[in-house]
Design an enzyme around this catalytic site. Sequence first.
Site, PDB file in Angstrom:
ATOM      1  N   TYR A   1     -18.018 -61.179 -28.629  1.00 57.53           N
ATOM      2  CA  TYR A   1     -18.370 -62.848 -28.176  1.00 57.53           C
ATOM      3  C   TYR A   1     -18.792 -63.356 -29.586  1.00 57.53           C
ATOM      4  CZ  TYR A   1     -22.982 -60.756 -29.669  1.00 57.53           C
ATOM      5  OH  TYR A   1     -24.033 -60.253 -30.171  1.00 57.53           O
TER       6      TYR A   1
ATOM      7  N   ASP B   1     -30.434 -59.569 -35.028  1.00 56.88           N
ATOM      8  CA  ASP B   1     -30.031 -58.973 -36.138  1.00 56.88           C
ATOM      9  C   ASP B   1     -31.370 -59.150 -37.150  1.00 56.88           C
ATOM     10  OD1 ASP B   1     -27.792 -58.128 -35.137  1.00 56.88           O
ATOM     11  OD2 ASP B   1     -26.621 -59.320 -36.463  1.00 56.88           O
TER      12      ASP B   1
END
Length: 348
Positions: free
Chosen positions: A45, A112
């Site tokens: 994605y 992240d």
Amino acid sequence: MRLLKRAFVIMVLGASMLVAKPTIYILATGGTIAGSGDSALSGSYTSGTVTVDKLIAAVPEINEIATIKGEQIAQIGSQAMNDEVWLKLADRVNALLNDGGVDGIVITHGTDTMEESAYFLNLVTKSKKPVVLVGAMRSGTSMSADGPLNIYNAVNVAMDKASAGKGVLVVMNDKIHAAREVTKTATTAVDTFKSPNTGNIGTVNYGIVNYYLQPTRKHTVSSDFSVKGLKELPRVDVIFGHTNQTADFVETAIEKGAKGIVLAGVGNGNPYPSVEEALIKAAAQGIVVVRTSRTGSGSTSVGAEVDDAKYGFVTSDNLNAAKARVLLQLALTKTNEPSKIQKFYKEY
């Protein structure tokens, strides 16, 4: 008498209708939660393609419980998060929370580096009002996407009066984490966010909020740190420890102008011998050296196998390397004296 009763009922109903819903701002920065792909059965994605208005529209239930307003702060994958966005985000958070009409803030963010952004905001936000970071491990086009429910839960946490004064929070997978404690522990699992040293401080199940623990370290209104007027943050580099390591990366950090170096050392924050020599030289040049561990949990002991007092090193308490770097960046805006910075690691 009957007319009086009717009038009383009308007054009560009218008053209840006048009770305003809380106002929650959703500040979007991108990430997987705003990502989209070509297939519901693919892990591929593109992050940050969905704008804040579409994120809000995807969870219409939040408009029933709060007055929702949205702003797009950035539109990036969080692997690209940087000091410029941090400072912009901090300024906007503080401006909104100083507005009496704003009750809380939800920040959509990639996973992240979410733990770093949360801890940064935990140290520079100047309000007791709730600030909640939320993300997703699956993009919005993925089968069983986790973003919508995470957003719904995050808004409920931001609305809850019990969330005030707890510092910046992270809501993922029905858990509420303190910004200082939370870390991403797995690459793709939806239950990746955990607080290894303390556990999560609460839960949120389909909007039902419960707290069980209270953060004790200094944060938000009790923090000494402020980014007001700052245009940049000091450079701090992280060096990852391993066997047979060379001193090259330490030497490069010095040459490139690092003001601080964080060692993610082996075991109890221990450096390879050649790296230790390079760090001693760095500290002698006024570069602040902080030892932490690559293990993922536990405190880095002062002076256990490394003579920190002799070399002028600092230890990170139980902060991981990423968060030790965040605190050092802010500490360096105040001082470069190792003893004073060591005190910060004990307080924050």
